[in-house]
Write a protein that holds these residues in place. Structure first.
Motif, PDB file in Angstrom:
ATOM      1  N   ILE A  30      29.032 -40.658   6.476  1.00  0.00           N
ATOM      2  CA  ILE A  30      29.706 -39.884   7.523  1.00  0.00           C
ATOM      3  C   ILE A  30      28.980 -38.557   7.745  1.00  0.00           C
ATOM      4  CG2 ILE A  30      31.835 -38.683   8.120  1.00  0.00           C
ATOM      5  CD1 ILE A  30      33.324 -40.870   6.490  1.00  0.00           C
ATOM      6  N   MET A  31      28.566 -37.929   6.652  1.00  0.00           N
ATOM      7  CA  MET A  31      27.838 -36.659   6.774  1.00  0.00           C
ATOM      8  C   MET A  31      26.549 -36.853   7.569  1.00  0.00           C
ATOM      9  SD  MET A  31      28.376 -35.230   2.903  1.00  0.00           S
ATOM     10  CE  MET A  31      27.522 -33.662   3.105  1.00  0.00           C
ATOM     11  N   ALA A  32      25.871 -37.960   7.304  1.00  0.00           N
ATOM     12  CA  ALA A  32      24.608 -38.209   8.003  1.00  0.00           C
ATOM     13  C   ALA A  32      24.823 -38.581   9.463  1.00  0.00           C
ATOM     14  CB  ALA A  32      23.835 -39.312   7.292  1.00  0.00           C
ATOM     15  N   SER A  33      26.044 -38.963   9.799  1.00  0.00           N
ATOM     16  CA  SER A  33      26.326 -39.324  11.197  1.00  0.00           C
ATOM     17  C   SER A  33      26.602 -38.097  12.059  1.00  0.00           C
ATOM     18  CB  SER A  33      27.526 -40.276  11.265  1.00  0.00           C
ATOM     19  OG  SER A  33      28.712 -39.591  10.928  1.00  0.00           O
TER      20      SER A  33
ATOM     21  N   MET B 286      32.572 -25.012  -5.619  1.00  0.00           N
ATOM     22  CA  MET B 286      31.248 -25.664  -5.694  1.00  0.00           C
ATOM     23  C   MET B 286      30.333 -25.145  -4.588  1.00  0.00           C
ATOM     24  SD  MET B 286      29.543 -28.221  -7.358  1.00  0.00           S
ATOM     25  CE  MET B 286      30.675 -29.464  -7.955  1.00  0.00           C
ATOM     26  N   ARG B 287      30.862 -25.041  -3.406  1.00  0.00           N
ATOM     27  CA  ARG B 287      30.037 -24.546  -2.293  1.00  0.00           C
ATOM     28  C   ARG B 287      29.540 -23.136  -2.568  1.00  0.00           C
ATOM     29  NH1 ARG B 287      31.386 -24.613   3.826  1.00  0.00           N
ATOM     30  NH2 ARG B 287      29.472 -23.425   3.641  1.00  0.00           N
ATOM     31  N   ASN B 288      30.431 -22.304  -3.092  1.00  0.00           N
ATOM     32  CA  ASN B 288      30.032 -20.920  -3.372  1.00  0.00           C
ATOM     33  C   ASN B 288      28.905 -20.857  -4.399  1.00  0.00           C
ATOM     34  OD1 ASN B 288      31.941 -20.000  -1.586  1.00  0.00           O
ATOM     35  ND2 ASN B 288      33.489 -19.615  -3.169  1.00  0.00           N
ATOM     36  N   ARG B 289      28.916 -21.800  -5.321  1.00  0.00           N
ATOM     37  CA  ARG B 289      27.910 -21.775  -6.377  1.00  0.00           C
ATOM     38  C   ARG B 289      26.597 -22.462  -5.946  1.00  0.00           C
ATOM     39  NH1 ARG B 289      29.860 -21.968 -11.753  1.00  0.00           N
ATOM     40  NH2 ARG B 289      31.890 -20.945 -11.872  1.00  0.00           N
ATOM     41  N   VAL B 290      26.728 -23.543  -5.191  1.00  0.00           N
ATOM     42  CA  VAL B 290      25.570 -24.417  -4.973  1.00  0.00           C
ATOM     43  C   VAL B 290      24.756 -24.054  -3.739  1.00  0.00           C
ATOM     44  CG1 VAL B 290      24.898 -26.817  -4.444  1.00  0.00           C
ATOM     45  CG2 VAL B 290      26.558 -26.341  -6.240  1.00  0.00           C
ATOM     46  N   THR B 291      25.417 -23.746  -2.657  1.00  0.00           N
ATOM     47  CA  THR B 291      24.652 -23.549  -1.421  1.00  0.00           C
ATOM     48  C   THR B 291      25.364 -22.635  -0.449  1.00  0.00           C
ATOM     49  OG1 THR B 291      23.637 -24.672   0.470  1.00  0.00           O
ATOM     50  CG2 THR B 291      25.660 -25.635  -0.380  1.00  0.00           C
ATOM     51  N   ALA B 292      24.546 -21.920   0.301  1.00  0.00           N
ATOM     52  CA  ALA B 292      25.082 -21.097   1.373  1.00  0.00           C
ATOM     53  C   ALA B 292      24.911 -21.782   2.715  1.00  0.00           C
ATOM     54  CB  ALA B 292      24.371 -19.746   1.394  1.00  0.00           C
ATOM     55  N   ALA B 293      24.523 -23.040   2.679  1.00  0.00           N
ATOM     56  CA  ALA B 293      24.256 -23.753   3.926  1.00  0.00           C
ATOM     57  C   ALA B 293      25.540 -23.917   4.735  1.00  0.00           C
ATOM     58  CB  ALA B 293      23.675 -25.131   3.628  1.00  0.00           C
TER      59      ALA B 293
ATOM     60  N   SER C  78      32.103 -29.306  10.926  1.00  0.00           N
ATOM     61  CA  SER C  78      33.404 -29.885  10.582  1.00  0.00           C
ATOM     62  C   SER C  78      33.285 -31.337  10.114  1.00  0.00           C
ATOM     63  CB  SER C  78      34.343 -29.799  11.788  1.00  0.00           C
ATOM     64  OG  SER C  78      33.793 -30.520  12.879  1.00  0.00           O
ATOM     65  N   VAL C  79      32.343 -32.093  10.677  1.00  0.00           N
ATOM     66  CA  VAL C  79      32.206 -33.513  10.298  1.00  0.00           C
ATOM     67  C   VAL C  79      31.856 -33.648   8.808  1.00  0.00           C
ATOM     68  CG1 VAL C  79      30.854 -35.623  10.634  1.00  0.00           C
ATOM     69  CG2 VAL C  79      31.656 -34.320  12.615  1.00  0.00           C
ATOM     70  N   PRO C  80      30.807 -33.007   8.319  1.00  0.00           N
ATOM     71  CA  PRO C  80      30.512 -33.137   6.885  1.00  0.00           C
ATOM     72  C   PRO C  80      31.585 -32.497   6.004  1.00  0.00           C
ATOM     73  CG  PRO C  80      28.988 -31.612   7.931  1.00  0.00           C
ATOM     74  CD  PRO C  80      29.727 -32.289   9.022  1.00  0.00           C
ATOM     75  N   GLN C  81      32.169 -31.402   6.487  1.00  0.00           N
ATOM     76  CA  GLN C  81      33.233 -30.771   5.682  1.00  0.00           C
ATOM     77  C   GLN C  81      34.395 -31.732   5.487  1.00  0.00           C
ATOM     78  OE1 GLN C  81      34.697 -26.857   5.663  1.00  0.00           O
ATOM     79  NE2 GLN C  81      33.070 -26.034   6.965  1.00  0.00           N
ATOM     80  N   GLN C  82      34.772 -32.381   6.555  1.00  0.00           N
ATOM     81  CA  GLN C  82      35.891 -33.313   6.477  1.00  0.00           C
ATOM     82  C   GLN C  82      35.535 -34.505   5.581  1.00  0.00           C
ATOM     83  OE1 GLN C  82      39.014 -32.803   7.562  1.00  0.00           O
ATOM     84  NE2 GLN C  82      39.408 -34.669   6.363  1.00  0.00           N
ATOM     85  N   ALA C  83      34.292 -34.949   5.672  1.00  0.00           N
ATOM     86  CA  ALA C  83      33.855 -36.077   4.835  1.00  0.00           C
ATOM     87  C   ALA C  83      33.918 -35.703   3.356  1.00  0.00           C
ATOM     88  CB  ALA C  83      32.431 -36.485   5.209  1.00  0.00           C
ATOM     89  N   LEU C  84      33.526 -34.492   3.052  1.00  0.00           N
ATOM     90  CA  LEU C  84      33.541 -34.048   1.655  1.00  0.00           C
ATOM     91  C   LEU C  84      34.974 -33.901   1.146  1.00  0.00           C
ATOM     92  CD1 LEU C  84      30.642 -31.432   1.902  1.00  0.00           C
ATOM     93  CD2 LEU C  84      30.614 -33.551   0.564  1.00  0.00           C
TER      94      LEU C  84
END
Lengths: 407, 90
Positions: A206-209, B37-44, B48-54
């Motif tokens: 999903i992230m890659a989409s 985890m986000r605060n520690r691992v990456t500032a990228a 919304s799509v990847p956030q929701q997937a995670l």
């Protein structure tokens, strides 16, 4: 739609002549034929294969006088008859598998292939073979340009590269080619197992989409990831190949087994790239047809024979064609280290269930006062096609796309 | 591309227990684990799509949110974050 001889000549030949590129020619015919099930397997012999010891002119005294240590004894060669110039030829004794295919009429041997004014640099030569344009060794490759002509969206597995790096021949303006050296390791790895790992993979998909509008670099990486994830299950099928052949000990043979598996399982790839190295035989090439070069020939011949046997036994030989090439041949005379240095003319091969086998081109005279053996065979149409891809394309085109070869 | 992202899986697998221990106190909820985890691992920045997937991945576990869940999901989340296109382009 069957491509008639007239259409083939009009469109195919004209394209090759003007564009110096097989891909437009290949793609035009492929699309006209509508034969997505047919595949081309390209085998690259890295380092500059010694063509004169692959296909031996065993009745030429100069061959033995100029190669007193490394020549293959006449009694050992696997005779394949005489070429159009009447020169008797034989395959290296470790190419018994190829002799089988030749005797079935499904192996074409094309002599003295190459391009003029080679710098004899590995890098430049391999790039020129990649672009199929001796005036330019940068830019997209001939297979990549073929992929660019496929209808969009292009299947992420339209081509399959079995090496870790993308060769220039597969470089495309718009189409990515996955590097899949091993189907068994082309998997989605997870620190977890079972359903959690599957949930993780779903999340990654999903992230890659994410189209990442306005962020083109992110969109590009996402599309690459998406393509990889989407093809995982199909690639996994390639590991479930039919019965294993007894000859599977080399990396080359294993790569070809993966390709055979992909073809048998019909994963949908049209082009496969396989390569094997060690052909830069400057020293200790081996005496009397043995040694290191014999090992290379054994790897090549056994691997191709096993592959051909697998494909043929599955009834797929008619839909599969293999071409074999190297970036250049080697000098006629051996050097002081019982090896050979960079030369020019090479030998190409095409094999497959519908290849019209035989000897194409003529062997060179190997007289010391001439360098004819390092010169290139003039293609019959006598135009300035710099790379004899046309000659290899002729049997390939016939086998792949049903084009009339009597042109 | 797959090899690169799978390297993230190798890293996460080798540090799975350490990740669980490290985030256990902060990860009272899936959302809290995600933020920590986000605060520690990456500032990228993540759309919304990847956030929701995670978040869906973190909430997909059955049963209660406990230390075992934190260990499992923290490793998976680390793999997804480090293997993401967003992470690789920062």
């Amino acid at each position: 739609v069957r491509v008639s001889r007239r259409i083939f000549i009009r469109d195919g030949v004209a394209t090759v002549t003007l564009g110096l590129s097989a891909p437009a020619f290949l793609s035009a015919i492929a699309q006209a034929q509508g034969l997505p099930s047919r595949r081309l397997v390209v085998v690259y012999l890295g380092g500059g294969n010694d063509a004169l010891n692959t296909l031996v002119s065993y009745q030429d005294p100069s061959y033995y006088s100029r190669r007193p240590s490394i020549a293959v004894p006449a009694g050992q060669v696997l005779q394949v008859g005489s070429d159009a110039a009447g020169r008797a030829l034989g395959l290296h004794p470790r190419l018994g598998g190829l002799l089988n295919i030749f005797n079935e009429g499904r192996l074409a041997l094309v002599q003295r292939t190459g391009y003029e004014n080679s710098s004899r640099s590995h890098f430049e030569a391999s790039d020129i073979w990649g672009t199929a344009n001796p005036q330019s060794y940068t830019g997209s490759g001939w297979l990549g340009r073929y992929l660019d002509t496929l209808p969009r969206p292009v299947d992420a597995l339209a081509a399959w590269n079995t090496t870790g790096e993308t060769p220039r021949a597969l470089l495309s303006g718009t189409t990515g080619v996955p590097a899949i050296p091993s189907a068994s390791t082309y998997t989605y790895a997870s620190p977890n197992r079972g359903s959690v790992a599957l949930e993780e993979r779903t999340a990654a998909q999903i992230m890659a989409s994410n189209p990442a509008t306005g962020r083109p670099h992110l969109a590009f990486v996402n599309s690459t990831s998406r393509g990889a994830i989407e093809t995982l299950d199909r690639v996994a099928q390639a590991t479930r190949i039919c019965r294993p052949s007894s000859i599977r000990t080399t990396a080359f043979a294993l790569a070809l087994r993966t390709v055979a598996g992909a073809i048998v399982k019909n994963v949908g790839s049209r082009v496969y790239w396989v390569q094997t190295g060690g052909y830069d035989t400057h020293a200790q090439q081996g005496q009397g047809g043995g040694g290191g070069y014999a090992a290379l020939m054994g790897t090549l011949g056994d691997g191709l024979w096993a592959f051909y046997s697998d494909i043929r036994n599955q009834g797929l030989a008619n839909d599969t064609t293999v071409i074999v090439f190297s970036e250049f041949g080697r000098r006629i005379s051996e050097n002081g280290s019982n090896g050979t240095d960079h030369g020019a003319a090479g030998v190409m091969m095409a094999l497959g269930g519908m290849v019209r086998g035989g000897l194409y081109g003529t062997a060179a005279s190997l007289l010391r006062q001439s360098h004819a053996g390092e010169q290139l065979w003039r293609c019959p149409l006598r135009d300035r096609l710099p790379i004899c891809l046309r000659e290899i394309a002729r049997p390939v085109a016939w086998s792949q796309f049903g084009a009339d070869t009597q042109w | 591309m797959l090899a690169r992202t799978n390297f993230a899986a190798t890293l996460a697998a080798s540090q799975k227990e350490n990740l669980g221990a490290e985030f256990e106190s902060e990860a009272q909820t899936p959302q809290a684990l995600f933020q920590a985890m986000r605060n520690r691992v990456t500032a990228a920045p993540f759309d919304s799509v990847p956030q929701q997937a995670l978040m869906s991945y973190l909430q997909a576990g059955s049963g209660s949110w406990n230390a075992a869940q934190v260990t499992t999901r923290a490793a998976g989340l680390a793999r997804l974050l480090v293997g993401s296109a967003e992470y690789q382009l920062v």
